[in-house]
Structures are given as structure tokens and as C-alpha cells.
Motif scaffolding. Structure first.
Motif, PDB file in Angstrom:
ATOM      1  N   THR A  75       0.826  -1.219   0.000  1.00  0.00           N
ATOM      2  CA  THR A  75       0.000   0.000   0.000  1.00  0.00           C
ATOM      3  C   THR A  75       0.853   1.259   0.000  1.00  0.00           C
ATOM      4  OG1 THR A  75      -0.207  -0.131   2.409  1.00  0.00           O
ATOM      5  CG2 THR A  75      -1.973  -1.105   1.098  1.00  0.00           C
ATOM      6  N   ARG A  76       1.520   1.524   1.082  1.00  0.00           N
ATOM      7  CA  ARG A  76       2.242   2.795   1.264  1.00  0.00           C
ATOM      8  C   ARG A  76       3.447   2.935   0.344  1.00  0.00           C
ATOM      9  NH1 ARG A  76       3.200   7.156   4.404  1.00  0.00           N
ATOM     10  NH2 ARG A  76       5.291   7.482   5.214  1.00  0.00           N
ATOM     11  N   ASP A  77       4.265   1.897   0.215  1.00  0.00           N
ATOM     12  CA  ASP A  77       5.472   2.009  -0.595  1.00  0.00           C
ATOM     13  C   ASP A  77       5.141   2.216  -2.070  1.00  0.00           C
ATOM     14  OD1 ASP A  77       6.747   1.639   1.779  1.00  0.00           O
ATOM     15  OD2 ASP A  77       7.776  -0.209   1.218  1.00  0.00           O
ATOM     16  N   VAL A  78       4.149   1.500  -2.559  1.00  0.00           N
ATOM     17  CA  VAL A  78       3.744   1.685  -3.956  1.00  0.00           C
ATOM     18  C   VAL A  78       3.203   3.094  -4.158  1.00  0.00           C
ATOM     19  CG1 VAL A  78       2.118   0.928  -5.743  1.00  0.00           C
ATOM     20  CG2 VAL A  78       3.367  -0.765  -4.406  1.00  0.00           C
ATOM     21  N   GLU A  79       2.443   3.577  -3.200  1.00  0.00           N
ATOM     22  CA  GLU A  79       1.923   4.951  -3.255  1.00  0.00           C
ATOM     23  C   GLU A  79       3.072   5.962  -3.294  1.00  0.00           C
ATOM     24  OE1 GLU A  79      -0.520   7.026   0.059  1.00  0.00           O
ATOM     25  OE2 GLU A  79      -1.792   5.486  -0.825  1.00  0.00           O
ATOM     26  N   SER A  80       4.102   5.740  -2.495  1.00  0.00           N
ATOM     27  CA  SER A  80       5.266   6.634  -2.470  1.00  0.00           C
ATOM     28  C   SER A  80       6.005   6.613  -3.806  1.00  0.00           C
ATOM     29  CB  SER A  80       6.224   6.230  -1.353  1.00  0.00           C
ATOM     30  OG  SER A  80       5.619   6.391  -0.108  1.00  0.00           O
ATOM     31  N   ILE A  81       6.141   5.446  -4.393  1.00  0.00           N
ATOM     32  CA  ILE A  81       6.809   5.332  -5.697  1.00  0.00           C
ATOM     33  C   ILE A  81       6.022   6.074  -6.761  1.00  0.00           C
ATOM     34  CG2 ILE A  81       7.405   3.708  -7.543  1.00  0.00           C
ATOM     35  CD1 ILE A  81       8.152   1.721  -5.270  1.00  0.00           C
ATOM     36  N   GLU A  82       4.709   5.919  -6.746  1.00  0.00           N
ATOM     37  CA  GLU A  82       3.876   6.627  -7.723  1.00  0.00           C
ATOM     38  C   GLU A  82       4.003   8.135  -7.558  1.00  0.00           C
ATOM     39  OE1 GLU A  82       0.052   4.966  -6.859  1.00  0.00           O
ATOM     40  OE2 GLU A  82       0.322   3.293  -8.252  1.00  0.00           O
ATOM     41  N   MET A  83       3.983   8.619  -6.310  1.00  0.00           N
ATOM     42  CA  MET A  83       4.091  10.058  -6.051  1.00  0.00           C
ATOM     43  C   MET A  83       5.461  10.578  -6.474  1.00  0.00           C
ATOM     44  SD  MET A  83       3.341  12.162  -2.547  1.00  0.00           S
ATOM     45  CE  MET A  83       4.785  11.569  -1.688  1.00  0.00           C
ATOM     46  N   MET A  84       6.517   9.835  -6.171  1.00  0.00           N
ATOM     47  CA  MET A  84       7.854  10.246  -6.548  1.00  0.00           C
ATOM     48  C   MET A  84       8.003  10.288  -8.069  1.00  0.00           C
ATOM     49  SD  MET A  84      11.521   8.524  -5.631  1.00  0.00           S
ATOM     50  CE  MET A  84      11.204   7.129  -6.683  1.00  0.00           C
ATOM     51  N   SER A  85       7.437   9.318  -8.754  1.00  0.00           N
ATOM     52  CA  SER A  85       7.503   9.300 -10.218  1.00  0.00           C
ATOM     53  C   SER A  85       6.813  10.525 -10.800  1.00  0.00           C
ATOM     54  CB  SER A  85       6.854   8.031 -10.769  1.00  0.00           C
ATOM     55  OG  SER A  85       7.527   6.900 -10.308  1.00  0.00           O
ATOM     56  N   GLU A 103      12.521   6.742   5.843  1.00  0.00           N
ATOM     57  CA  GLU A 103      12.761   5.324   6.154  1.00  0.00           C
ATOM     58  C   GLU A 103      12.323   5.015   7.587  1.00  0.00           C
ATOM     59  OE1 GLU A 103      13.958   1.372   5.705  1.00  0.00           O
ATOM     60  OE2 GLU A 103      13.725   2.926   4.181  1.00  0.00           O
ATOM     61  N   ASN A 104      12.664   5.896   8.516  1.00  0.00           N
ATOM     62  CA  ASN A 104      12.256   5.713   9.906  1.00  0.00           C
ATOM     63  C   ASN A 104      10.725   5.722  10.020  1.00  0.00           C
ATOM     64  OD1 ASN A 104      12.572   5.523  12.787  1.00  0.00           O
ATOM     65  ND2 ASN A 104      12.067   7.693  12.868  1.00  0.00           N
ATOM     66  N   LEU A 105      10.081   6.666   9.339  1.00  0.00           N
ATOM     67  CA  LEU A 105       8.621   6.739   9.376  1.00  0.00           C
ATOM     68  C   LEU A 105       8.010   5.474   8.788  1.00  0.00           C
ATOM     69  CD1 LEU A 105       5.970   8.197   9.913  1.00  0.00           C
ATOM     70  CD2 LEU A 105       6.259   9.369   7.707  1.00  0.00           C
ATOM     71  N   ARG A 106       8.556   5.006   7.676  1.00  0.00           N
ATOM     72  CA  ARG A 106       8.039   3.790   7.043  1.00  0.00           C
ATOM     73  C   ARG A 106       8.143   2.594   7.992  1.00  0.00           C
ATOM     74  NH1 ARG A 106       9.907  -0.476   4.464  1.00  0.00           N
ATOM     75  NH2 ARG A 106      12.053   0.231   4.404  1.00  0.00           N
ATOM     76  N   LYS A 107       9.273   2.464   8.682  1.00  0.00           N
ATOM     77  CA  LYS A 107       9.440   1.352   9.625  1.00  0.00           C
ATOM     78  C   LYS A 107       8.452   1.465  10.784  1.00  0.00           C
ATOM     79  CE  LYS A 107      14.170   0.189   8.587  1.00  0.00           C
ATOM     80  NZ  LYS A 107      15.558   0.161   9.014  1.00  0.00           N
ATOM     81  N   GLU A 108       8.242   2.669  11.273  1.00  0.00           N
ATOM     82  CA  GLU A 108       7.282   2.860  12.368  1.00  0.00           C
ATOM     83  C   GLU A 108       5.858   2.511  11.916  1.00  0.00           C
ATOM     84  OE1 GLU A 108       7.894   3.280  15.443  1.00  0.00           O
ATOM     85  OE2 GLU A 108      10.026   3.725  15.263  1.00  0.00           O
ATOM     86  N   VAL A 109       5.493   2.915  10.709  1.00  0.00           N
ATOM     87  CA  VAL A 109       4.157   2.601  10.188  1.00  0.00           C
ATOM     88  C   VAL A 109       4.010   1.093   9.994  1.00  0.00           C
ATOM     89  CG1 VAL A 109       2.627   2.855   8.186  1.00  0.00           C
ATOM     90  CG2 VAL A 109       3.727   4.862   9.167  1.00  0.00           C
ATOM     91  N   GLU A 110       5.058   0.441   9.491  1.00  0.00           N
ATOM     92  CA  GLU A 110       5.006  -1.015   9.340  1.00  0.00           C
ATOM     93  C   GLU A 110       4.797  -1.698  10.683  1.00  0.00           C
ATOM     94  OE1 GLU A 110       8.620  -2.147   7.382  1.00  0.00           O
ATOM     95  OE2 GLU A 110       7.920  -1.447   5.416  1.00  0.00           O
ATOM     96  N   GLY A 111       5.530  -1.236  11.701  1.00  0.00           N
ATOM     97  CA  GLY A 111       5.355  -1.805  13.036  1.00  0.00           C
ATOM     98  C   GLY A 111       3.952  -1.576  13.567  1.00  0.00           C
ATOM     99  N   MET A 112       3.419  -0.380  13.315  1.00  0.00           N
ATOM    100  CA  MET A 112       2.056  -0.077  13.750  1.00  0.00           C
ATOM    101  C   MET A 112       1.058  -0.988  13.036  1.00  0.00           C
ATOM    102  SD  MET A 112      -0.131   3.437  13.303  1.00  0.00           S
ATOM    103  CE  MET A 112      -0.261   3.184  11.541  1.00  0.00           C
ATOM    104  N   ASN A 113       1.235  -1.156  11.725  1.00  0.00           N
ATOM    105  CA  ASN A 113       0.333  -2.039  10.973  1.00  0.00           C
ATOM    106  C   ASN A 113       0.364  -3.458  11.528  1.00  0.00           C
ATOM    107  OD1 ASN A 113      -0.462   0.005   9.268  1.00  0.00           O
ATOM    108  ND2 ASN A 113       0.919  -0.568   7.620  1.00  0.00           N
ATOM    109  N   SER A 114       1.556  -3.938  11.856  1.00  0.00           N
ATOM    110  CA  SER A 114       1.671  -5.289  12.428  1.00  0.00           C
ATOM    111  C   SER A 114       0.935  -5.387  13.753  1.00  0.00           C
ATOM    112  CB  SER A 114       3.137  -5.657  12.637  1.00  0.00           C
ATOM    113  OG  SER A 114       3.782  -5.804  11.418  1.00  0.00           O
ATOM    114  N   LEU A 115       1.107  -4.372  14.605  1.00  0.00           N
ATOM    115  CA  LEU A 115       0.422  -4.397  15.896  1.00  0.00           C
ATOM    116  C   LEU A 115      -1.093  -4.349  15.731  1.00  0.00           C
ATOM    117  CD1 LEU A 115       2.536  -2.126  18.258  1.00  0.00           C
ATOM    118  CD2 LEU A 115       2.153  -4.574  18.413  1.00  0.00           C
ATOM    119  N   VAL A 116      -1.569  -3.505  14.827  1.00  0.00           N
ATOM    120  CA  VAL A 116      -3.019  -3.392  14.611  1.00  0.00           C
ATOM    121  C   VAL A 116      -3.575  -4.714  14.091  1.00  0.00           C
ATOM    122  CG1 VAL A 116      -4.807  -2.278  13.215  1.00  0.00           C
ATOM    123  CG2 VAL A 116      -3.058  -0.898  14.327  1.00  0.00           C
TER     124      VAL A 116
END
Length: 182
Positions: free
Chosen positions: A32-42, A97-110
Motif C-alpha cells: 500500500t504505502r510504498d507503492v503509493e510513495s513510488i507513484e508520487m515520486m515518479s 525510512e524511519n517513518l516507514r518502519k514505524e508505520v510497518e510496526g504499527m500495521n503489524s500491531l493493529v
């Protein structure tokens, strides 16, 4: 759609040991998020990058044609601005990168919390689980604020430097014009 499909297809082909080492939230975030970031960066590279390149080429051409005396100054400042941008982009990359890791951890916890609701309810530990998630939410918010602060600082710094460069160029042109050198 094609990028997400290719990513999901690749995830399906990865080894079971890879999936045992990776959290569900991290994999979900990649789709979800990483693909969205790639699209926005492109989009930014095409929109902003092309515009910046055209602006530099036109400015170089007009400067060479109308005020060749300023060409060395222009040629000097472009690399300086590029170096500043490169330095700030590195800082942004680390914060992202730090934000992405924190969001991934949050997603796992949820996801874990949702899957474990019957067990937490049966053992009456709902409040502990909510407190654990709220702590993670605060951590994600701090990482997001830090990322936003660096992005805002970068944008403001770049704008101020550009305006100072413009002011310096106009001031130098006015002085040279007043002295009759232009």
C-alpha cells in the motif's frame, strides 16, 4: 495497478522462511504505502524535474545571451544548490525510512490486535492492548512530525536560498547598470 500486482505476485513467490522473518504489517505497508510513495515520486520527477531542467536550460540561455558577465555566477550557484538539495534529500530519506518502519510496526500491531481480540477479551486485557497500541501511535506521530519538520525546513531553506540568489542577481545587475557596464 500493475506495480501492486507485480509486487503481490513477487510476494507469493518468495520463500516461506522470508515470510516467517517478515511481519504482516511490513508486507501490507509495502503493497500500500510504498507503492503509493513510488507513484508520487515518479509524478514529482516528471512534473517538477522536467520543469526544473527546462528552467535551468532557459535561464542559462537567456543569461548567456543577455548578460554573459553573469554566466560564471550562474554556473557556480547551480552546483551549490544541487549539493544542498542532495544533502537535504539524504536527511529526508533517513526520516522517511524511519517513518516507514514505524508505520510497518504499527500495521503489524493493529493486525495482531484485531486477530487477538477474542483472546484479549477472554482474558480481560483490553486496556493493556489499547495502551500498547496508543504508545505505538504516539511513536508514529513523532516520526511523522520529525519527517514533516525536515521537509518543511528543506522547502523553506531552498526557497530562501533561491530568493537570495535572485536578490543578489538583481542587485548586481542594478549596480552594473547604474555604473554603465551593462
Amino acid at each position: 495497478v500493475r506495480l501492486r500486482s507485480a509486487l503481490v505476485r513477487r510476494l507469493q513467490m518468495l520463500s516461506i522462511s522470508y515470510h516467517n522473518r517478515s511481519s504482516t504489517g511490513a508486507l501490507q505497508s509495502k503493497v500500500t504505502r510504498d507503492v503509493e510513495s513510488i507513484e508520487m515520486m515518479s509524478r514529482q520527477i516528471v512534473d517538477v524535474g522536467f520543469f526544473a531542467l527546462v528552467t535551468i536550460v532557459v535561464a542559462l540561455g537567456v543569461t548567456a545571451w543577455r548578460m554573459p558577465a553573469f554566466l560564471p555566477v550562474f554556473i557556480l550557484f547551480v552546483p551549490i544548490i544541487w549539493l544542498l538539495r542532495h544533502f537535504m534529500a539524504g536527511k529526508m530519506r533517513r526520516h522517511n525510512e524511519n517513518l516507514r518502519k514505524e508505520v510497518e510496526g504499527m500495521n503489524s500491531l493493529v493486525l495482531g490486535m484485531i486477530n487477538m481480540i477474542p483472546i484479549t477479551r477472554a482474558h480481560a486485557v483490553e486496556e493493556e492492548e489499547v495502551a500498547r497500541l496508543e504508545n505505538r501511535f504516539r511513536t508514529v506521530r513523532r516520526a511523522a512530525r520529525s519527517c514533516d519538520f525536515v521537509a518543511g525546513t528543506f522547502g523553506a531553506t531552498a526557497w530562501v536560498i533561491l530568493m537570495l540568489f535572485n536578490l543578489g542577481g538583481l542587485t548586481a545587475a542594478a549596480i552594473l547598470s547604474y555604473e554603465g557596464r551593462l
